[in-house]
Design an enzyme around this catalytic site. Sequence first.
Site: not given
Ligand code: 4LM
Length: 392
Positions: A57, A207
């Site tokens: 961790r 992503k």
């Molecule tokens: C989506 N997005 O848009 P985690 N920052 C941005 C994001 O688009 C996202 C996150 C943080 C989408 C998820 C379902 C600009 C997420 C959050 O999902 O926690 O890895 O990231 O489709």
Amino acid sequence: MDTKRFETDVIHKGYNAEQHNGSLAPPIFQTSTFVFDSAETGAARFAGEQEGYIYSRLSNPTVAMLEERIAAMEKGEKGLAFGSGMAAVSAILLGLTKTGDHILCSEGVYGCTFGLLQLMEEKYHITHNFHSMNDEDSIRSAINDHTTVIYIESPINPTMKLVDLSMVARIAKEFNIPVVVDNTFSSPYLQRPLELGCDIVLHSATKYLCGHGDVIGGLAVGKQELMSHLAMTTQKDIGGVMSPFDAWLLLRGIKTLPVRMDRHCDNAKKLADLLKKHPAVNRVLYPGDSDFPQYELANKQMLNAGGLISFEIKGDKVVAQKFMNALRLIKIAVSLGDAETLIQHPATMTHAVVPEENRLQMGISDQLLRLSVGLEAWEDIWGDIEQSLDSL
Ligand code: 4LM
């Protein structure tokens, strides 16, 4: 060898095969804890008097390789890996604020970031407000004595609006306020906020960095002192860290980031041009479109416009859903940046938690769809979109 070029760093930075029996692929240190050779060694490591691993961790060798790589890619001093993009966002925002503080945000943010900001306001009285950040004086007047963070997405999910990062960074310096940029939509290949004067850059590594739809992860980069502080406080004690296996998958996915991004961008540009001409489409939001209101800014701060297109269908929510349901190749799914082309309906999916009034203010109508353009042949993606649009 000290390298500088991005395309080389994504493959080599953070890993030295000579230190690992010549293994070309990095090893996965799938361990929770590390054995000390004596009680004194353990005590010295906990006291910070001796380098070395303690517990995964706090730090793990495979995860550390990834942290070094992302730091090189974002041209920053220190990287941190988290168990999700939201773990990164929450560790950073909670780490930089206390009760009574204020966060100035870009005009829109991802739905769960919106939810986190609301939670912070309700539970800890850390307020926020959204701002277009188009005008220097207006930004200055939106900063108050309690503002301790400026938080930006650019492009903003899903409206694709941009924020002039070097302009905001310059203003923030006048007030000594850190600027945090969620760079998920661009990836470090297309945009590097630290080089533009911002203080922390973060990603949903789920992503483009991963690129293969098989990891949930977060990454952040900034100055050594600030990131070490976050590592020893909100990262360590809230504990949303990345697993060694996910770090390994990310090290692997990142190697092809520049090649994948070039293809995502080429495909997206072609599809944006075609969508604009289709009579069933009301408007197209793509920073690489010369009619996009911030086209000049996109050219100034991004290498290319990215692989995401949002567009409004003529009609209402029902028509938008009918269009999605008639698609055959394109998958209906949230997330983005994968090899597969994905489509989602922000009003009922990624931004469903945002109250309608705020959602409409952000520019997310019921007819808005977000397309994450994949790596398939663009002709096949367009063929699918066209047959569905023609069927409406
Ligand atoms: C989506 N997005 O848009 P985690 N920052 C941005 C994001 O688009 C996202 C996150 C943080 C989408 C998820 C379902 C600009 C997420 C959050 O999902 O926690 O890895 O990231 O489709």
